[in-house]
Scaffold this active site. Structure first.
Site, short mmCIF file in Angstrom:
data_model
loop_
_atom_site.label_atom_id
_atom_site.label_comp_id
_atom_site.label_asym_id
_atom_site.label_seq_id
_atom_site.Cartn_x
_atom_site.Cartn_y
_atom_site.Cartn_z
N GLY A 237 0.83 -1.20 0.00
CA GLY A 237 0.00 0.00 0.00
C GLY A 237 0.87 1.25 0.00
N CYS A 238 1.04 1.83 1.17
CA CYS A 238 1.71 3.12 1.26
C CYS A 238 3.19 3.01 0.95
CB CYS A 238 1.46 3.73 2.63
SG CYS A 238 -0.32 4.03 2.88
N VAL A 239 3.83 1.88 1.24
CA VAL A 239 5.24 1.71 0.89
C VAL A 239 5.38 1.69 -0.63
CG1 VAL A 239 7.22 0.14 0.97
CG2 VAL A 239 5.88 0.59 3.05
N SER B 193 4.78 5.09 -2.15
CA SER B 193 5.86 6.04 -1.83
C SER B 193 7.12 5.74 -2.62
CB SER B 193 6.18 5.99 -0.33
OG SER B 193 5.03 6.29 0.44
#
Lengths: 209, 209, 209, 209
Positions: A148-150, A153
């Site tokens: 997800g966020c990793v 990013s």
């Protein structure tokens, strides 16, 4: 398992290596992600522990450190479609217990806080600008979730012209398969994936030089 | 296969549905991606065929259509770390045969061209602004690769406040496993994944209304 | 005074008019900007009063409202070159009395807060995404300073595909000449500049319709 | 003339100075901006001549050079509100004679081309990423118009964490008053404004070192 040798045949996945100056980015290690009944699961808690160990090595080096956290606004419209896919994200408003940083990796004063409302720690934040103001070209990436966020990013870090290095034991997800699949994708296209020990050894060597 | 039921237990992956106005985004269906010895493989060519079919349905509706293509600059520095991970991307400069659009899905005059240098069709492009100038809130997503530029574009579409709907047969990748893994991730977090027939039926119904 | 008739001869400065749905953006009406010995001066306080009046009209209409505030991080590197040009900005850290919103225009719960570290309320923030999630296409702009954060935000609003309408009495600056020069530039290139009464009359009419 | 001493009293407008590595950005020196009956006027042609002189100094140094040009899409929606304020911008489509670079400052192969659809050379482009991939921290800014695309680009350069240095004789506008007013604003808030001779002398010195 499909045949992934096509990546090698097409020359995809060369190593990046370290640039001139590193920063550490820690993504969404917030209380809600430590709890399997909220946003957690699989190896997130062990990734927090490993990140605490990494923090112990990089803080004495004076490395710039950024802590991203997801905080949903209470205003109508909220986070848009992201909140429709994952309605529980809307509970992560300022002041709710689940938004607090996990204690092992909580920011010190003077470390950079990235409040974000979407998956990427770069999207709608001043992270990229702050990294440039610090002449950073290489980003050690830790946090959750890998898928997800990793992932979001890391794609953005590469697009912004930064070298992302994912510290393998320091990223975690709620389930193993997406964790593995996303490490594969990121390692082929955007980032190096390195074991924690190798990162620590490199930093020690660079610091001694 | 790891246990993915945690997504359901955490309430992740609700459907978005269509908003008020759709646009179609076609990502990187360029000649280089039709060739398995270059950037292609697995189901990319069938995804191009399916997208041609979709185009035949949406053009008569007057739907705004955007065509993204990857073109690397020849200037030193190029595309940065992305070009270090995948060096062959640097051959995709303006005028090289591999950058041309695949004929079945080539843009008509007056369709929007998105020249990009990174994975996402939104990063470093005017796509988001153009969609807003057209009052679009829902983005039908097609193109390749599912695990690369499609995934990056879908994350950004959601972050920009748009509803991404991935047309399942119209996205392709060079290998099956990353294709499947990324459809799973996107369907859980950022987008709806819909079969081509269901999309066409919805549009026909909406147009008749 | 130079001859500005060239703008008319080149057809620059046509009116935009209102779109389908407005939001109100209030920029940096923070205590530090109410004080002439800090960041204030000229007509900022009267602009705050006028914006309070506008707020009284738009809140009952249910219009989405966003409040931007500048908050500098304490981390090394801070806000980069912006802080080197204007070092006192670095005192505007979270918790300092000067960062608080001016009471006449302070946010209600459920209004959108935009924490920013650069001039534009769009740069490094989720404002654009939130406006799209609310289907907004027209942005009423108020705040300070006309030649600084208002100008930067208006350029970005236009670039993001939004129609900016500057409410003339509701924007203020520390000196008159830059205030006037920037209203001229913005009115020619990016935005409509409308008197407060005309905006209120338009909204009342639209609401009655 | 209003009293501008408040800027000094508030400590606004400190010099930035050069960082470690410069790039040159040339904004919109296209044929249409050389013609007073199209987009030109006042000192734009002399700014092109001065920029040609600067180019002669920086090319032998191997400095990264970026050329921004405005090109409007032909797709419906075009450039949104920007095209409603300045309708003639919509004539600047690919292939029209007015979009060509002015010969004195035309790009060499291997220099970076920034195609943009809005005022800022950073908005919706890969310029920021390319500068980071080249480890640039300081941006020499030239081009037109001072009150339009130069101003927008300088605000964004600062927000992206870059040090903008405006080369005074190398920026031009269609009228004198906005030119002067915007040099003032930029010099106070975002950038250094330096004469061409001082820039050339600095670069010669730095190169000899």
């Amino acid at each position: 398992m499909s045949d992934l040798s096509i990546y090698d045949r097409q020359g995809i996945g060369k190593p990046l290596g370290f640039g001139r100056k590193c920063a550490l980015l820690i993504i969404d290690f917030q209380i809600g992600f430590t709890r399997e009944d909220a946003f957690g699961g699989f190896n997130i808690n062990s990734a927090i522990t490993a990140t605490g160990k990494l923090l112990g090595h990089v803080r004495p080096l004076g490395m710039p450190i950024a802590h991203a956290c997801f905080i949903a606004p209470e205003a109508p419209g909220g986070i848009g479609p992201f909140g429709e896919k994952i309605p529980s994200l809307l509970t992560l408003t300022a002041g709710s217990p689940d938004v607090a940083f996990a204690p092992e990796v909580a920011p010190l004063p003077n470390e950079f806080i990235v409040r974000k409302q979407h998956a990427s720690a770069f999207f709608g934040t001043a992270l990229s600008s702050w990294l440039r103001a610090n002449a950073v070209d290489t980003l050690l990436v830790t946090g959750c979730t890998t898928s997800g966020c990793v992932r979001a990013s890391v794609i953005d870090a590469s697009a912004h012209g930064l070298r992302p290095i994912i510290v393998e034991e320091c990223v975690g997800d709620r389930a193993e398969e997406p964790h593995r699949a996303n490490l594969f994708d990121m390692g082929k296209k955007y980032a190096d994936v390195m074991p924690l020990d190798a990162v620590i050894a490199h930093l020690a060597l660079a610091d001694a030089a």
